[in-house]
Scaffold this active site. Structure first.
Site, mmCIF file in Angstrom:
data_model
loop_
_atom_site.group_PDB
_atom_site.id
_atom_site.type_symbol
_atom_site.label_atom_id
_atom_site.label_comp_id
_atom_site.label_asym_id
_atom_site.label_seq_id
_atom_site.Cartn_x
_atom_site.Cartn_y
_atom_site.Cartn_z
ATOM 1 N N GLY A 11 106.676 60.903 27.703
ATOM 2 C CA GLY A 11 107.652 59.812 27.816
ATOM 3 C C GLY A 11 109.043 60.269 27.418
ATOM 4 C CB SER A 142 105.697 51.674 15.130
ATOM 5 O OG SER A 142 106.471 50.543 14.788
ATOM 6 C CE1 TYR A 155 104.696 49.769 20.112
ATOM 7 C CE2 TYR A 155 105.167 48.927 17.912
ATOM 8 C CZ TYR A 155 105.424 49.829 18.924
ATOM 9 O OH TYR A 155 106.391 50.804 18.751
ATOM 10 C CB ALA A 157 95.565 47.216 16.978
ATOM 11 C CE LYS A 159 103.575 52.897 18.801
ATOM 12 N NZ LYS A 159 103.818 54.232 19.390
HETATM 13 P P1 NAP Z 1 111.283 53.370 25.631
HETATM 14 O O1 NAP Z 1 112.746 53.604 25.648
HETATM 15 O O2 NAP Z 1 110.740 52.076 26.120
HETATM 16 O O3 NAP Z 1 110.557 54.588 26.369
HETATM 17 C C1 NAP Z 1 109.166 54.617 26.470
HETATM 18 C C2 NAP Z 1 108.771 55.912 27.106
HETATM 19 O O4 NAP Z 1 107.333 55.935 27.219
HETATM 20 C C3 NAP Z 1 109.330 56.066 28.499
HETATM 21 O O5 NAP Z 1 109.798 57.377 28.628
HETATM 22 C C4 NAP Z 1 108.123 55.819 29.389
HETATM 23 O O6 NAP Z 1 108.115 56.558 30.595
HETATM 24 C C5 NAP Z 1 107.007 56.345 28.522
HETATM 25 N N1 NAP Z 1 105.716 55.823 28.966
HETATM 26 C C6 NAP Z 1 105.308 54.528 28.986
HETATM 27 N N2 NAP Z 1 104.051 54.448 29.482
HETATM 28 C C7 NAP Z 1 103.681 55.725 29.791
HETATM 29 C C8 NAP Z 1 102.505 56.300 30.349
HETATM 30 N N3 NAP Z 1 101.447 55.546 30.687
HETATM 31 N N4 NAP Z 1 102.467 57.637 30.545
HETATM 32 C C9 NAP Z 1 103.532 58.416 30.208
HETATM 33 N N5 NAP Z 1 104.671 57.922 29.676
HETATM 34 C C10 NAP Z 1 104.741 56.590 29.476
HETATM 35 O O7 NAP Z 1 110.725 53.503 24.148
HETATM 36 P P2 NAP Z 1 111.306 54.251 22.862
HETATM 37 O O8 NAP Z 1 112.024 53.260 22.043
HETATM 38 O O9 NAP Z 1 111.987 55.509 23.264
HETATM 39 O O10 NAP Z 1 109.939 54.564 22.112
HETATM 40 C C11 NAP Z 1 109.331 55.841 22.097
HETATM 41 C C12 NAP Z 1 108.164 55.797 21.124
HETATM 42 O O11 NAP Z 1 108.632 55.415 19.830
HETATM 43 C C13 NAP Z 1 107.100 54.754 21.512
HETATM 44 O O12 NAP Z 1 105.827 55.263 21.190
HETATM 45 C C14 NAP Z 1 107.428 53.584 20.610
HETATM 46 O O13 NAP Z 1 106.307 52.775 20.348
HETATM 47 C C15 NAP Z 1 107.916 54.300 19.356
HETATM 48 N N6 NAP Z 1 108.775 53.470 18.512
HETATM 49 C C16 NAP Z 1 109.995 53.045 18.939
HETATM 50 C C17 NAP Z 1 110.781 52.264 18.091
HETATM 51 C C18 NAP Z 1 112.140 51.775 18.480
HETATM 52 O O14 NAP Z 1 112.745 51.025 17.681
HETATM 53 N N7 NAP Z 1 112.701 52.126 19.600
HETATM 54 C C19 NAP Z 1 110.298 51.909 16.836
HETATM 55 C C20 NAP Z 1 109.044 52.353 16.437
HETATM 56 C C21 NAP Z 1 108.296 53.147 17.283
HETATM 57 P P3 NAP Z 1 108.809 56.006 31.953
HETATM 58 O O15 NAP Z 1 110.257 56.260 31.744
HETATM 59 O O16 NAP Z 1 108.220 56.802 33.038
HETATM 60 O O17 NAP Z 1 108.474 54.544 32.033
#
Ligand code: NAP
Length: 247
Positions: A11, A142, A155, A157, A159
């Site tokens: 991702g 997270s 979510y 569960a 994480k």
């Molecule tokens: P984001 O901007 O929504 O990006 C999510 C990424 O996951 C995208 O690149 C997406 O790919 C990819 N993805 C989704 N489903 C997928 C699949 N089936 N196979 C391969 N790739 C997939 O999210 P983010 O904020 O960068 O979050 C990244 C990670 O950090 C996640 O695990 C999230 O739970 C965790 N996190 C984020 C925050 C926050 O505040 N932002 C906080 C805590 C944890 P596509 O571009 O192809 O859709």
């Protein structure tokens, strides 16, 4: 810090994954950008180009990491392109928020399939390659996996599952010099948090001692630490990057 290391980041066409990929490339790594949606293809190609302009190597591979076969193809293609895999960042993740009484089975299953089973799929395939000379696996959990949150049973569960997975895998692989750690971000500015209503963001701010949202680069810096030798004696750890939110 990562000279000639090979890193796969799931991702990574946007959000935290993109920032980690750029940070790794800046530090000398060869980088595999993974994306799943067709709409992220152009972004992925742009990041590959950006990395090549830094005189580093990069490729983009499309794969839905919740699918065991596609995850295997991702890891196999990455290893074929660069000869090995030293670093895996299980970053891909999704939300499908809903209060439990209204949450559908599909909403629960899909979030667990991407966030938790995706970590199992990629780790299983990549660790086989890392057995030869060790490596570093970094799982994106997270603060919600630590503390829970209304509307996020699926979510939370997934994480929390990642934390148990991380500690078990760390114990299993320690003798093979494969370190496994997790990062627990709080509220970081990305597409995932952009869609939230202002009232939720304002409420969240009240619970963040550092009194601001985090930047993707601040998560990437911790991902760099965990991937590099700076953390050579750290395994099975969960590092919060949350401005103090969950302490
Ligand atoms: P984001 O901007 O929504 O990006 C999510 C990424 O996951 C995208 O690149 C997406 O790919 C990819 N993805 C989704 N489903 C997928 C699949 N089936 N196979 C391969 N790739 C997939 O999210 P983010 O904020 O960068 O979050 C990244 C990670 O950090 C996640 O695990 C999230 O739970 C965790 N996190 C984020 C925050 C926050 O505040 N932002 C906080 C805590 C944890 P596509 O571009 O192809 O859709």
């Amino acid at each position: 810090m990562l000279k000639d290391k090979v890193a796969v980041i799931t991702g990574s066409a946007r959000g935290l994954g993109k920032e980690i990929a750029l940070m790794y490339a800046k530090n000398g790594a060869k980088v595999v950008i993974n994306y799943s949606s067709d709409s992220s293809k152009d972004n992925a190609e742009r990041i590959v180009q950006q990395i090549k302009e830094m005189k580093r190597e990069a490729i983009a591979i499309q794969a839905d990491i919740s699918n065991h076969i596609e995850a295997k193809n991702l890891i196999d293609e990455a290893a074929k392109a660069f000869g090995t895999i030293d670093i895996l960042v299980n970053n891909a993740g999704i939300t499908k928020d809903m209060i439990l009484l209204r949450m559908t089975e599909e909403e629960f299953d899909r979030v667990v399939a991407v966030n938790l089973k995706g970590v199992f799929n990629c780790t299983k395939h990549a660790s086989r390659i890392m057995l030869k000379k060790g490596g570093s696996i970094i799982n994106m959990t997270s603060v919600i996996g630590l503390a829970g949150n209304i509307g996020q049973c699926n979510y939370a569960a997934s994480k929390a599952g990642i934390i148990g997975f991380t500690k078990s895998a760390a114990k299993e692989f320690a003798s093979k010099s494969i370190r496994v750690n997790a990062i627990a971000p709080g509220f970081i500015e990305t597409d995932m948090t952009d869609v939230l209503p202002e009232t939720i963001k304002e409420n969240a701010l009240r619970n963040i001692p550092l009194n601001r949202l985090g930047y993707a680069e601040e998560v990437a810096k911790v991902a760099l630490f965990l991937a590099s030798d700076l953390s050579s004696y750290v395994t099975g750890e969960v590092i919060r990057v949350d401005g103090g939110m969950a302490m």
